[in-house]
Design a protein around this motif. Structure first.
Motif, PDB file in Angstrom:
ATOM      1  N   GLY A  27       0.822  -1.221   0.000  1.00 13.03           N
ATOM      2  CA  GLY A  27       0.000   0.000   0.000  1.00 13.03           C
ATOM      3  C   GLY A  27       0.845   1.256   0.000  1.00 13.03           C
ATOM      4  O   GLY A  27       0.310   2.364  -0.095  1.00 13.03           O
ATOM      5  N   ASP A  28       2.146   1.110   0.117  1.00 13.53           N
ATOM      6  CA  ASP A  28       3.038   2.269   0.105  1.00 13.53           C
ATOM      7  C   ASP A  28       3.593   2.457  -1.306  1.00 13.53           C
ATOM      8  O   ASP A  28       3.938   1.481  -1.982  1.00 13.53           O
ATOM      9  CB  ASP A  28       4.216   2.073   1.067  1.00 13.53           C
ATOM     10  CG  ASP A  28       3.791   2.104   2.523  1.00 13.53           C
ATOM     11  OD1 ASP A  28       2.610   2.339   2.803  1.00 13.53           O
ATOM     12  OD2 ASP A  28       4.668   1.891   3.389  1.00 13.53           O
ATOM     13  N   ALA A  29       3.660   3.710  -1.727  1.00 12.72           N
ATOM     14  CA  ALA A  29       4.168   3.996  -3.064  1.00 12.72           C
ATOM     15  C   ALA A  29       4.876   5.342  -3.054  1.00 12.72           C
ATOM     16  O   ALA A  29       4.551   6.218  -2.246  1.00 12.72           O
ATOM     17  CB  ALA A  29       3.019   4.024  -4.069  1.00 12.72           C
ATOM     18  N   ILE A  44       3.131   7.984  -0.629  1.00 15.92           N
ATOM     19  CA  ILE A  44       1.730   7.652  -0.361  1.00 15.92           C
ATOM     20  C   ILE A  44       1.648   6.376   0.461  1.00 15.92           C
ATOM     21  O   ILE A  44       2.333   5.398   0.166  1.00 15.92           O
ATOM     22  CB  ILE A  44       0.993   7.432  -1.708  1.00 15.92           C
ATOM     23  CG1 ILE A  44       1.061   8.706  -2.556  1.00 15.92           C
ATOM     24  CG2 ILE A  44      -0.454   6.992  -1.480  1.00 15.92           C
ATOM     25  CD1 ILE A  44       0.587   8.511  -3.981  1.00 15.92           C
ATOM     26  N   ASP A  45       0.786   6.376   1.468  1.00 12.39           N
ATOM     27  CA  ASP A  45       0.513   5.168   2.267  1.00 12.39           C
ATOM     28  C   ASP A  45      -0.997   4.942   2.244  1.00 12.39           C
ATOM     29  O   ASP A  45      -1.739   5.640   2.938  1.00 12.39           O
ATOM     30  CB  ASP A  45       1.043   5.378   3.695  1.00 12.39           C
ATOM     31  CG  ASP A  45       0.756   4.199   4.631  1.00 12.39           C
ATOM     32  OD1 ASP A  45       0.045   3.258   4.223  1.00 12.39           O
ATOM     33  OD2 ASP A  45       1.243   4.244   5.775  1.00 12.39           O
ATOM     34  N   GLY A  46      -1.454   3.999   1.391  1.00  9.20           N
ATOM     35  CA  GLY A  46      -2.865   3.623   1.393  1.00  9.20           C
ATOM     36  C   GLY A  46      -3.201   3.027   2.753  1.00  9.20           C
ATOM     37  O   GLY A  46      -2.422   2.240   3.280  1.00  9.20           O
ATOM     38  N   THR A 155       7.198   6.176   5.526  1.00  8.80           N
ATOM     39  CA  THR A 155       5.854   5.797   5.980  1.00  8.80           C
ATOM     40  C   THR A 155       5.947   5.188   7.389  1.00  8.80           C
ATOM     41  O   THR A 155       7.040   4.932   7.900  1.00  8.80           O
ATOM     42  CB  THR A 155       5.210   4.778   5.029  1.00  8.80           C
ATOM     43  OG1 THR A 155       5.922   3.539   5.134  1.00  8.80           O
ATOM     44  CG2 THR A 155       5.226   5.271   3.589  1.00  8.80           C
ATOM     45  N   ASP A 156       4.783   4.909   7.979  1.00 10.67           N
ATOM     46  CA  ASP A 156       4.786   4.449   9.372  1.00 10.67           C
ATOM     47  C   ASP A 156       5.128   2.968   9.515  1.00 10.67           C
ATOM     48  O   ASP A 156       5.057   2.430  10.616  1.00 10.67           O
ATOM     49  CB  ASP A 156       3.468   4.782  10.059  1.00 10.67           C
ATOM     50  CG  ASP A 156       2.293   4.022   9.469  1.00 10.67           C
ATOM     51  OD1 ASP A 156       2.453   3.374   8.418  1.00 10.67           O
ATOM     52  OD2 ASP A 156       1.210   4.071  10.078  1.00 10.67           O
ATOM     53  N   GLY A 157       5.539   2.315   8.421  1.00  8.55           N
ATOM     54  CA  GLY A 157       6.158   0.998   8.553  1.00  8.55           C
ATOM     55  C   GLY A 157       7.579   1.111   9.104  1.00  8.55           C
ATOM     56  O   GLY A 157       8.207   0.112   9.438  1.00  8.55           O
ATOM     57  N   ARG A 187       5.561  -4.260  11.151  1.00  4.79           N
ATOM     58  CA  ARG A 187       4.135  -4.296  11.471  1.00  4.79           C
ATOM     59  C   ARG A 187       3.257  -3.701  10.388  1.00  4.79           C
ATOM     60  O   ARG A 187       2.041  -3.629  10.547  1.00  4.79           O
ATOM     61  CB  ARG A 187       3.887  -3.544  12.784  1.00  4.79           C
ATOM     62  CG  ARG A 187       4.460  -4.273  13.995  1.00  4.79           C
ATOM     63  CD  ARG A 187       3.877  -3.732  15.272  1.00  4.79           C
ATOM     64  NE  ARG A 187       4.345  -2.392  15.564  1.00  4.79           N
ATOM     65  CZ  ARG A 187       5.419  -2.140  16.317  1.00  4.79           C
ATOM     66  NH1 ARG A 187       6.095  -3.123  16.851  1.00  4.79           N
ATOM     67  NH2 ARG A 187       5.797  -0.906  16.535  1.00  4.79           N
ATOM     68  N   ASP A 188       3.855  -3.229   9.305  1.00  7.02           N
ATOM     69  CA  ASP A 188       3.078  -2.575   8.249  1.00  7.02           C
ATOM     70  C   ASP A 188       3.955  -2.551   6.992  1.00  7.02           C
ATOM     71  O   ASP A 188       5.165  -2.804   7.063  1.00  7.02           O
ATOM     72  CB  ASP A 188       2.739  -1.132   8.684  1.00  7.02           C
ATOM     73  CG  ASP A 188       1.605  -0.508   7.865  1.00  7.02           C
ATOM     74  OD1 ASP A 188       1.122  -1.146   6.900  1.00  7.02           O
ATOM     75  OD2 ASP A 188       1.216   0.625   8.187  1.00  7.02           O
ATOM     76  N   ASP A 189       3.312  -2.259   5.837  1.00  8.84           N
ATOM     77  CA  ASP A 189       4.110  -1.943   4.658  1.00  8.84           C
ATOM     78  C   ASP A 189       5.060  -0.803   5.037  1.00  8.84           C
ATOM     79  O   ASP A 189       4.704   0.063   5.848  1.00  8.84           O
ATOM     80  CB  ASP A 189       3.208  -1.479   3.515  1.00  8.84           C
ATOM     81  CG  ASP A 189       2.213  -2.546   3.074  1.00  8.84           C
ATOM     82  OD1 ASP A 189       2.521  -3.737   3.201  1.00  8.84           O
ATOM     83  OD2 ASP A 189       1.125  -2.157   2.604  1.00  8.84           O
ATOM     84  N   ALA A 190       6.239  -0.798   4.438  1.00  5.26           N
ATOM     85  CA  ALA A 190       7.247   0.218   4.811  1.00  5.26           C
ATOM     86  C   ALA A 190       7.930   0.756   3.576  1.00  5.26           C
ATOM     87  O   ALA A 190       8.220   0.005   2.630  1.00  5.26           O
ATOM     88  CB  ALA A 190       8.281  -0.401   5.751  1.00  5.26           C
TER      89      ALA A 190
HETATM   90 MN   LIG Z   1       1.208   2.455   6.931  1.00  4.01          MN
END
Ligand SMILES: [Mn+2]
Length: 199
Positions: A27-29, A44-46, A155-157, A187-190
């Motif tokens: 989801g990160d781009a 971007i972080d969807g 991003t928050d990853g 814990r998330d896409d990074a």
């Molecule tokens: Mn995120």
């Protein structure tokens, strides 16, 4: 971790990224593109992760790609309208024109300007909200740039301490790897992007 790098409009940039659980879609781009007067950077972080997050960020990217002209605030506002049927995204947009950085960020894609000593690091202002769903009244911000300044978005990853791993004057391709290795949360896409702020 996957990395890529390039030069756009004379600006050297690099990206390091990893999808949660090494999923096929993230989801990160991020995107760096030439504009009429300089370069535009979008990170971007969807919301969330997985296919719906990737769809939201792909829609946001398509909107920005379709028209990357004008001030960053206008680009973000157009994107907000374009992705209202999606899950939404948090986005930081920056433009570099001449010696000026302009940016606007909604949500928690963190931005950091790493200046050469003796100048300080500056965290870029972020607004609350979700692009596509809830936008506050936004203003963009501007800062003068100097030779050797490095602009970083994550991003928050990645945990916020990614900034500790990036020394002033570090080449973008080294900065993103150092930041990623230090602060990948798992814990998330990074995604982390760095760009030299002077061509
Ligand atoms: Mn995120």
């Amino acid at each position: 971790m996957k990395t890529r790098s390039g030069t756009t409009g004379g600006f050297e940039w690099a990206i390091a990224e990893r999808a949660l659980h090494d999923a096929p879609e993230s989801g990160d781009a991020a995107w760096v593109v030439n504009t009429a007067r300089g370069v535009l950077i979008a990170v971007i972080d969807g919301l969330g992760h997985g296919p719906a997050a990737a769809a939201a960020s792909a829609l946001a990217m398509a909107s920005i790609e379709a028209d990357s002209s004008g001030p960053v605030l206008d680009i973000l506002t157009r994107c907000h309208r374009a992705i209202h049927r999606s899950r939404g995204a948090v986005i930081s947009l920056a433009s570099i024109e001449e010696d000026t950085l302009s940016w606007v960020g909604v949500g928690n894609v963190e931005g950091l300007l790493v200046r050469r000593p003796p100048a300080l690091r500056e965290r870029l202002l972020l607004w609350g909200g979700v692009v596509g769903h809830v936008l506050p009244t936004l203003r963009s911000s501007s800062l003068p740039l100097a030779e050797g300044d490095l602009l970083v978005f994550a991003t928050d990853g990645l945990r916020s301490d990614f900034s500790d791993a990036i020394a002033p004057g570090t080449p973008p391709s080294v900065a993103v790897v150092n930041g990623f290795i230090k602060s990948f949360s798992g814990r998330d896409d990074a995604l982390i992007l760095a760009i030299s702020a002077s061509p």
